[in-house]
Enzyme design. Structure first.
Site, PDB file in Angstrom:
ATOM      1  CG  HIS A 199      -1.834  -0.992   1.375  1.00 41.95           C
ATOM      2  ND1 HIS A 199      -2.996  -1.035   0.262  1.00 41.95           N
ATOM      3  CD2 HIS A 199      -2.074  -2.115   2.237  1.00 41.95           C
ATOM      4  CE1 HIS A 199      -3.616  -1.998   0.759  1.00 41.95           C
ATOM      5  NE2 HIS A 199      -3.351  -2.641   1.852  1.00 41.95           N
TER       6      HIS A 199
HETATM    7  O1  RIB Z   1      -5.838   0.677   3.445  1.00 37.60           O
HETATM    8  C1  RIB Z   1      -4.394   1.022   3.634  1.00 37.60           C
HETATM    9  C2  RIB Z   1      -3.924   1.784   4.440  1.00 37.60           C
HETATM   10  O2  RIB Z   1      -4.391   1.823   5.510  1.00 37.60           O
HETATM   11  C3  RIB Z   1      -2.257   2.025   4.632  1.00 37.60           C
HETATM   12  O3  RIB Z   1      -1.952   3.339   4.593  1.00 37.60           O
HETATM   13  C4  RIB Z   1      -2.051   1.322   5.833  1.00 37.60           C
HETATM   14  O4  RIB Z   1      -0.829   1.715   6.442  1.00 37.60           O
HETATM   15  C5  RIB Z   1      -3.397   1.778   6.563  1.00 37.60           C
HETATM   16  O5  RIB Z   1      -3.032   3.068   7.210  1.00 37.60           O
END
Ligand code: RIB
Ligand code: CA
Length: 311
Positions: free
Chosen positions: A243
């Site tokens: 992510h």
């Molecule tokens: O959905 C993924 C996001 O949510 C990423 O930034 C992870 O670190 C959480 O914050």
């Protein structure tokens, strides 16, 4: 060519931590002006602590300020994601306590002061957590838009559906009112939503290729990725998507990503769609909504950047 000036607003978080290590590795291309932290994956005191731990791990001069920000969302009740990041936010990894000086400046004041100073050479704001700090800064000082070239965000979902509810992605769900404020600001944005990050699932082979780079930083990045996989598998029975690192990889290698122009709004009404992002795809949109990515090339870039840390 002058380095791109960036600020990273984050909620470390295992994948935020890998994103920070990427940013700190790319010192030939990126000038990290500072790190601001926000409550999100875990409570604000821990995200602040974790960002300072990773700054130390990167071996960076302590002069990169880390400033703590909003301890809670603008309106809704706080929500966290310990299931995916562990109670400390760093998956229980045994890392040294932060040594660097803790800035006493509030993150929102840091954002305003710094972005007022970059009007002559606008900076990039990378956001990998709930957008609370950014919304507060834009509300308090709308003129900071002149100091921004773009905002690169990990958040949202369209084609993919949500990861914290069937409709909403965590960063947006954790503060939808802040996200709406930022999306409606009109500032150029690039969004790495689940539509893209779910194409970047890590696996054990990739993690071990990171570990084989051999530097202390690469080994810790591998440990962070492995912990993320372990926790993701326990909740979603799959490997963890890359992510937050996707924001830095999109900055460093925009040629590896494809997208569509859009205007984006957020569902703020209570109900099953609360926190859902609604991209309106249109040629005059100020948001680049990334839709596809060259996975193998992105992983090669990740290895290349983490490989810059000296053995
Ligand atoms: O959905 C993924 C996001 O949510 C990423 O930034 C992870 O670190 C959480 O914050
Ligand atoms: Ca995050």
């Amino acid at each position: 060519m002058r380095k791109r000036q960036i600020i990273i607003d984050c909620d470390p978080g295992l994948d935020d931590a890998v994103a920070l290590l990427l940013a700190f590795a790319a010192t030939d291309r990126l000038d990290v002006l500072g790190i601001t932290t926000v409550a999100g994956n875990v409570r604000g005191g821990l995200t602040f602590r974790n960002a300072r731990i990773i700054r130390d791990v990167a071996g960076l001069d302590r002069n990169v300020p880390v400033c703590a920000g909003a301890p809670r969302p603008l309106v809704r009740d706080p929500v966290t994601a310990e299931d995916f990041h562990g109670t400390t936010g760093l998956g229980g990894l045994d890392l040294p306590k932060p040594k660097g000086r803790a800035s006493r400046q509030h993150a929102v004041n840091f954002l305003i002061k710094t972005l007022r100073a970059t009007k002559g050479f606008p900076a990039t704001l990378v956001v990998t957590g709930p957008m609370t700090n950014v919304a507060l800064a834009l509300t308090m000082a709308p003129d900071i838009a002149e100091g921004l070239s773009e905002i690169v965000v990990m958040g949202g979902a369209d084609r993919e559906g949500g990861n914290i509810t069937p409709h909403a992605e965590f960063n947006i769900f954790a503060d939808p009112h802040a996200a709406q404020t930022v999306f409606q600001s009109g500032i150029a944005m690039r969004v790495l939503s689940l539509d893209v990050t779910h194409q970047l699932l890590t696996d054990d082979t990739m993690v071990e290729r990171v570990r084989a780079l051999g530097s202390p930083q690469a080994i810790i990045a591998a440990d962070l990725l492995a912990a993320s996989n372990r926790l993701e598998e326990s909740v979603k029975a799959r490997h963890a998507p890359l992510h937050d690192p996707s924001t830095l990889l999109a900055l460093l290698r925009p040629d590896l990503f494809e997208g569509r122009k859009a205007r984006v709004s957020v569902v703020m009404e209570e109900g099953e769609r609360f926190g859902k992002t609604l991209p309106d795809y249109r040629h005059d949109g100020h948001v680049e909504w990334c839709t596809d990515v060259d996975k193998e090339a992105v992983f090669a870039e990740l290895l290349g950047q983490l490989g810059r840390y000296p053995l």
